[in-house]
Design an enzyme around this catalytic site. Sequence first.
Site, PDB file in Angstrom:
ATOM      1  N   GLU A   1       9.580   1.445  10.867  1.00 18.43           N
ATOM      2  CA  GLU A   1      10.653   2.368  10.481  1.00 18.43           C
ATOM      3  C   GLU A   1      10.044   3.762  10.549  1.00 18.43           C
ATOM      4  O   GLU A   1       9.310   4.167   9.653  1.00 18.43           O
ATOM      5  CB  GLU A   1      11.128   2.079   9.053  1.00 18.43           C
TER       6      GLU A   1
ATOM      7  N   LYS B   1       0.871  -1.179   0.000  1.00 21.27           N
ATOM      8  CA  LYS B   1       0.000   0.000   0.000  1.00 21.27           C
ATOM      9  C   LYS B   1       0.909   1.231   0.000  1.00 21.27           C
ATOM     10  O   LYS B   1       1.420   1.642   1.038  1.00 21.27           O
ATOM     11  CB  LYS B   1      -0.872  -0.021   1.261  1.00 21.27           C
TER      12      LYS B   1
ATOM     13  N   GLU C   1      10.873  16.243  14.820  1.00 19.02           N
ATOM     14  CA  GLU C   1      11.179  15.950  13.426  1.00 19.02           C
ATOM     15  C   GLU C   1      10.410  16.951  12.578  1.00 19.02           C
ATOM     16  O   GLU C   1       9.174  16.938  12.553  1.00 19.02           O
ATOM     17  CB  GLU C   1      10.749  14.521  13.066  1.00 19.02           C
TER      18      GLU C   1
ATOM     19  N   CYS D   1      13.799  10.346   6.484  1.00 19.43           N
ATOM     20  CA  CYS D   1      13.721   9.896   7.881  1.00 19.43           C
ATOM     21  C   CYS D   1      15.070  10.042   8.555  1.00 19.43           C
ATOM     22  O   CYS D   1      15.162  10.419   9.711  1.00 19.43           O
ATOM     23  CB  CYS D   1      13.255   8.456   7.942  1.00 19.43           C
TER      24      CYS D   1
HETATM   25  P1  NAD Z   1       2.418   8.657   7.385  1.00 18.68           P
HETATM   26  O1  NAD Z   1       2.612   7.853   8.599  1.00 18.68           O
HETATM   27  O2  NAD Z   1       1.385   9.703   7.378  1.00 18.68           O
HETATM   28  O3  NAD Z   1       2.089   7.714   6.128  1.00 18.68           O
HETATM   29  C1  NAD Z   1       2.872   6.587   5.811  1.00 18.68           C
HETATM   30  C2  NAD Z   1       1.981   5.527   5.188  1.00 18.68           C
HETATM   31  O4  NAD Z   1       1.001   5.137   6.146  1.00 18.68           O
HETATM   32  C3  NAD Z   1       1.214   5.993   3.960  1.00 18.68           C
HETATM   33  O5  NAD Z   1       1.151   4.949   3.013  1.00 18.68           O
HETATM   34  C4  NAD Z   1      -0.188   6.259   4.519  1.00 18.68           C
HETATM   35  O6  NAD Z   1      -1.193   6.113   3.547  1.00 18.68           O
HETATM   36  C5  NAD Z   1      -0.280   5.164   5.562  1.00 18.68           C
HETATM   37  N1  NAD Z   1      -1.280   5.430   6.608  1.00 18.68           N
HETATM   38  C6  NAD Z   1      -1.758   6.629   7.058  1.00 18.68           C
HETATM   39  N2  NAD Z   1      -2.691   6.442   8.011  1.00 18.68           N
HETATM   40  C7  NAD Z   1      -2.794   5.106   8.187  1.00 18.68           C
HETATM   41  C8  NAD Z   1      -3.571   4.287   9.056  1.00 18.68           C
HETATM   42  N3  NAD Z   1      -4.443   4.816   9.909  1.00 18.68           N
HETATM   43  N4  NAD Z   1      -3.392   2.949   8.999  1.00 18.68           N
HETATM   44  C9  NAD Z   1      -2.501   2.399   8.153  1.00 18.68           C
HETATM   45  N5  NAD Z   1      -1.756   3.116   7.285  1.00 18.68           N
HETATM   46  C10 NAD Z   1      -1.895   4.459   7.308  1.00 18.68           C
HETATM   47  O7  NAD Z   1       3.860   9.212   7.092  1.00 18.68           O
HETATM   48  P2  NAD Z   1       4.249  10.298   6.020  1.00 18.68           P
HETATM   49  O8  NAD Z   1       3.918  11.635   6.547  1.00 18.68           O
HETATM   50  O9  NAD Z   1       3.717   9.891   4.700  1.00 18.68           O
HETATM   51  O10 NAD Z   1       5.833  10.077   5.988  1.00 18.68           O
HETATM   52  C11 NAD Z   1       6.672  10.809   6.762  1.00 18.68           C
HETATM   53  C12 NAD Z   1       7.123  10.034   7.975  1.00 18.68           C
HETATM   54  O11 NAD Z   1       7.721   8.795   7.582  1.00 18.68           O
HETATM   55  C13 NAD Z   1       8.196  10.764   8.729  1.00 18.68           C
HETATM   56  O12 NAD Z   1       7.971  10.693  10.103  1.00 18.68           O
HETATM   57  C14 NAD Z   1       9.469   9.993   8.372  1.00 18.68           C
HETATM   58  O13 NAD Z   1      10.495  10.103   9.288  1.00 18.68           O
HETATM   59  C15 NAD Z   1       8.958   8.621   8.237  1.00 18.68           C
HETATM   60  N6  NAD Z   1       9.875   7.817   7.426  1.00 18.68           N
HETATM   61  C16 NAD Z   1      10.651   6.883   8.050  1.00 18.68           C
HETATM   62  C17 NAD Z   1      11.563   6.136   7.327  1.00 18.68           C
HETATM   63  C18 NAD Z   1      12.421   5.113   8.003  1.00 18.68           C
HETATM   64  O14 NAD Z   1      12.937   4.245   7.328  1.00 18.68           O
HETATM   65  N7  NAD Z   1      12.629   5.162   9.315  1.00 18.68           N
HETATM   66  C19 NAD Z   1      11.681   6.321   5.948  1.00 18.68           C
HETATM   67  C20 NAD Z   1      10.883   7.283   5.345  1.00 18.68           C
HETATM   68  C21 NAD Z   1       9.965   8.017   6.107  1.00 18.68           C
END
Ligand code: NAD
Length: 483
Positions: free
Chosen positions: A254, A179, A385, A288
Amino acid sequence: MLDKIWYPTDKNFIGGKWVAPVGGKYLELENPSTGKPLTRISRGKAADIDHAVAAAQTALDGEWGRTTALERGRILTRIGKLVKTRIEELGEIEANDVGKPLTQARNDAIALARYMEFYGGAADKVMGETIPYMDGYTVYTLREPHGVTGHIVPWNYPMQIIGRSVGAALAMGNACVLKPAEEACLTALGFAALAEEAGLPAGALNVVTGLGEEAGAALSGHAGVQHISFTGSVGVGQLVQAAAAQNVVPVTLELGGKSPQVVFDDADLDAALPFLVGACIQNAGQTCSASSRVLIQRGVYDALLARMADSYSGLMVGTAMSDVNVGPLISARQKEIVTGFMEQGADLRMAAQGSIVEGTPEGGHYVLPTLFADVPPDHVLAQSEIFGPVQVVIPFEDEAEAVAIANGTDFGLVASVWTLDGARQMRMAKALRVGQVFINNYGAGGGVELPFGGAGKSGHGREKGFEALYGFSTLKTVAAYHG
Ligand code: NAD
């Protein structure tokens, strides 16, 4: 750019077929460089996830479940080769979808190919062991796939994150339901098209696009899923872990970071400078493992800060396709969050800012890269962050204070240490509470071979490298009594 897309973008990929969403609903993707619509995608919901999970299970019960480790590796290697033939297209698609500068987007496509190559080569090299036990027994362990694995990925590095999580999961024989994020998911669909072309059996990889609270939530709570790999924010990670707990399935999280680079007086400052700045502004700070904190020892503080400020003043902001240092943020909402943080820095010393290329479209979500100096370690900008091109510089006196500041946030993803003192390098590497320590370098993203993951609120579990193969498999012990 749309002419570069050779696969359907408004369909889900389920059971080896491109299918319209069950509810017939769609979402509009936006080009972050212009703020204008890009194309539409399927708004998959619970019913689509049900179909995808069922297709994955069918694959496990059929051809995919019988595919040998050697053959799985060959298929992954073929996917990698096909990705390599599409670097230009994938790079351009990603640049327009995510808003990241074209060169960085191309590098993500190159990394995706490398993940396939790495996990293709590793698939038949994961072994169990024999265990000395009581007289009359032979005991051994088997590494087996979990079964159906769910992969929920964010918008900032779609290709790299798909490569590391889906690549490792397929290598171990799992069947995946992916997804991608609703903000940027075109290369996830492109990856599915290439996997199909490479001969991946139907149902081994399924992609459902849609909203997090709909398709994402349906996937993370699905009773037919045996492992969830989630990359994203802390808040959603907590929801995903809670949902998975209902089905008692393992989760890899992650999450975010506030990763420090620690520069001691004896460091090679010429070598450090490009990493100090580059590791923060890469992908407009939406990484991240972005190094959003720089800790500098007093003896070189003023001189190094001046050089960092110089670098910031030269940074240019523009469209992804103009391929300058910094592109737009992903969305208007993300810009609002980042500028909100910058306003909370009104009490701080702003050391420098970049500038915007003339003629850059007004509708894009641009923020000038900004360097704040002399920031107290407990300031909100030094703790949160920000996920934008904002970096804070913090002075310190000695090693003990550096460790306390570096470890003094909720996060623990990546850190680097800049010093020529070998003993200090070793002490610091042990003392830092993070998943990766770089000594006299820094890796934001990349590092296919290097196990990666967090401590604290940066998450748990490890992806990348060979280590990921253990996370994407389960161990069975066989104790045979033969007298
Ligand atoms: P997000 O958590 O809003 O979304 C990530 C994913 O989760 C998307 O596919 C989204 O559709 C899905 N999602 C959202 N709500 C959900 C729910 N209720 N249930 C299941 N899935 C759901 O994150 P974002 O804003 O898109 O990304 C930024 C964040 O991701 C930052 O905090 C960043 O640090 C983190 N990140 C971490 C890594 C790592 O490897 N540690 C890598 C990239 C990004």
